[in-house]
Motif scaffolding. Structure first.
Motif, PDB file in Angstrom:
ATOM      1  N   THR A 102      33.462  18.630   0.390  1.00 12.93           N
ATOM      2  CA  THR A 102      32.506  18.621   1.480  1.00 12.93           C
ATOM      3  C   THR A 102      32.156  17.189   1.841  1.00 12.93           C
ATOM      4  O   THR A 102      31.732  16.411   0.988  1.00 12.93           O
ATOM      5  N   ASP A 128      34.519  24.468  13.721  1.00 19.16           N
ATOM      6  CA  ASP A 128      33.566  25.457  13.211  1.00 19.16           C
ATOM      7  C   ASP A 128      33.667  26.758  13.995  1.00 19.16           C
ATOM      8  O   ASP A 128      33.633  27.853  13.416  1.00 19.16           O
ATOM      9  N   TRP A 184      35.269  21.539   3.805  1.00 23.77           N
ATOM     10  CA  TRP A 184      34.180  22.449   3.428  1.00 23.77           C
ATOM     11  C   TRP A 184      34.602  23.907   3.601  1.00 23.77           C
ATOM     12  O   TRP A 184      34.046  24.811   2.952  1.00 23.77           O
ATOM     13  N   MET A 185      35.608  24.141   4.442  1.00 25.56           N
ATOM     14  CA  MET A 185      36.048  25.516   4.684  1.00 25.56           C
ATOM     15  C   MET A 185      36.711  26.139   3.458  1.00 25.56           C
ATOM     16  O   MET A 185      36.773  27.367   3.350  1.00 25.56           O
ATOM     17  N   ASP A 220      33.928  27.706   1.560  1.00 22.98           N
ATOM     18  CA  ASP A 220      33.381  28.760   2.407  1.00 22.98           C
ATOM     19  C   ASP A 220      34.303  29.975   2.391  1.00 22.98           C
ATOM     20  O   ASP A 220      33.839  31.116   2.283  1.00 22.98           O
ATOM     21  N   SER A 235      34.062  31.770  -1.036  1.00 24.50           N
ATOM     22  CA  SER A 235      32.855  32.591  -1.171  1.00 24.50           C
ATOM     23  C   SER A 235      32.942  33.828  -0.277  1.00 24.50           C
ATOM     24  O   SER A 235      32.467  34.909  -0.649  1.00 24.50           O
ATOM     25  N   TRP A 236      33.565  33.684   0.894  1.00 24.39           N
ATOM     26  CA  TRP A 236      33.808  34.852   1.751  1.00 24.39           C
ATOM     27  C   TRP A 236      34.766  35.816   1.053  1.00 24.39           C
ATOM     28  O   TRP A 236      34.526  37.028   0.993  1.00 24.39           O
ATOM     29  N   GLN A 240      28.253  23.688  10.706  1.00 22.75           N
ATOM     30  CA  GLN A 240      29.132  24.181   9.644  1.00 22.75           C
ATOM     31  C   GLN A 240      28.545  25.506   9.159  1.00 22.75           C
ATOM     32  O   GLN A 240      27.799  25.555   8.188  1.00 22.75           O
ATOM     33  N   GLN A 283      28.144  28.978   7.366  1.00 29.06           N
ATOM     34  CA  GLN A 283      28.611  29.509   6.093  1.00 29.06           C
ATOM     35  C   GLN A 283      28.788  31.027   6.184  1.00 29.06           C
ATOM     36  O   GLN A 283      28.115  31.699   6.960  1.00 29.06           O
ATOM     37  N   HIS A 284      29.688  31.549   5.353  1.00 29.34           N
ATOM     38  CA  HIS A 284      30.020  32.980   5.391  1.00 29.34           C
ATOM     39  C   HIS A 284      30.065  33.527   3.965  1.00 29.34           C
ATOM     40  O   HIS A 284      31.076  34.043   3.510  1.00 29.34           O
ATOM     41  N   GLN A 285      28.958  33.398   3.272  1.00 26.06           N
ATOM     42  CA  GLN A 285      28.903  33.744   1.857  1.00 26.06           C
ATOM     43  C   GLN A 285      28.725  35.248   1.682  1.00 26.06           C
ATOM     44  O   GLN A 285      27.654  35.792   1.904  1.00 26.06           O
TER      45      GLN A 285
END
Length: 231
Positions: free
Chosen positions: A18, A36, A104-105, A108, A111-112, A186, A188-190
């Motif tokens: 990140t 993004d 950072w993806m 992300d 976690s997705w 940015q 997030q898709h947690q």
């Protein structure tokens, strides 16, 4: 429609991870905002694929969902998979000039992807490795659609889905050129956690999972695929 800046230039150097907050020139921030938004649309297409193929509904990427059937998906699996393919190709193009800032993806996505823990391997899982390799800048191969050839209408529908997401490009460019101090988002898709995502990835590609399990500052700068095992 304006095209993103810097496409075709060599990838930005530097290790993954990140990025720290920094002041970026407006053109780069335009690219980062495109990135993004493209990332959001790719994960939205992946979540549509989950719904169509598994009846699994765990939505985290609806911010830019302009599909006419977003509340009751009418599109078939082939149509959704075709859109996923096109979105990955879009991501490859958009991430190219801002690859180091886009790392950072990785977390992300993991976690997705961790939100799929405990589920049977399905169509959505077959795109995990290509997506991650695309972000890393490594060669990737998309799952074959040869078992059912997409019709011209399938391709048209998928292309229109991509195009609907790009119609805001001029506004994004104008916003950042007017305010160079503005920062790209940015989102997030947690849906799970990174460790769960790595565990699931290890079922599909242990080598890639092992590489991504290394702290970003300690990873080799470039990811190298292992040589194929001789038959």
């Amino acid at each position: 429609m304006s095209q993103p800046y810097n496409i075709g230039e060599p990838p930005v150097g530097g290790r993954g991870g990140t990025p720290q907050k920094q002041q970026l020139a407006a053109p780069k921030n335009v690219n980062l905002q495109f990135l993004d938004d493209t990332w959001e649309r790719l994960l939205n297409a992946m979540e549509r694929l989950e719904q169509v193929t598994e009846g699994f509904r765990a939505l985290s990427a609806t911010r830019l969902d302009n599909h006419l059937d977003r509340d009751a998906i009418a599109e078939d699996e082939l149509g959704v998979r075709t859109e996923v393919h096109l979105q990955i190709v879009c991501l490859q193009r958009i991430v190219h000039p801002v690859r180091s800032e886009g790392q950072w993806m990785i977390d992300d996505f993991l976690s997705w992807f961790g939100g799929r823990a405990g589920r049977e391997i399905a169509a959505a899982d077959t795109y995990a490795v290509p997506i991650l390799l695309c972000v890393l800048g490594a060669p990737y191969q998309l799952p074959s659609l040869d078992e059912v050839q997409p019709s011209e209408q399938d391709i048209l529908d998928a292309t229109e889905a991509v195009a609907r997401g790009l119609h805001e490009s001029d506004r994004i460019e104008e916003r950042f050129l007017k305010d160079p101090a503005a920062e790209a988002s940015q989102h997030q898709h947690q849906r799970g956690d990174v460790d769960a995502g790595l565990d699931r990835l290890a079922l599909l590609d242990p080598h890639l999972a092992g590489y991504l399990a290394i702290a970003p500052a300690e990873r080799p700068e470039r990811y190298e695929r292992p040589e194929a095992t001789p038959l």
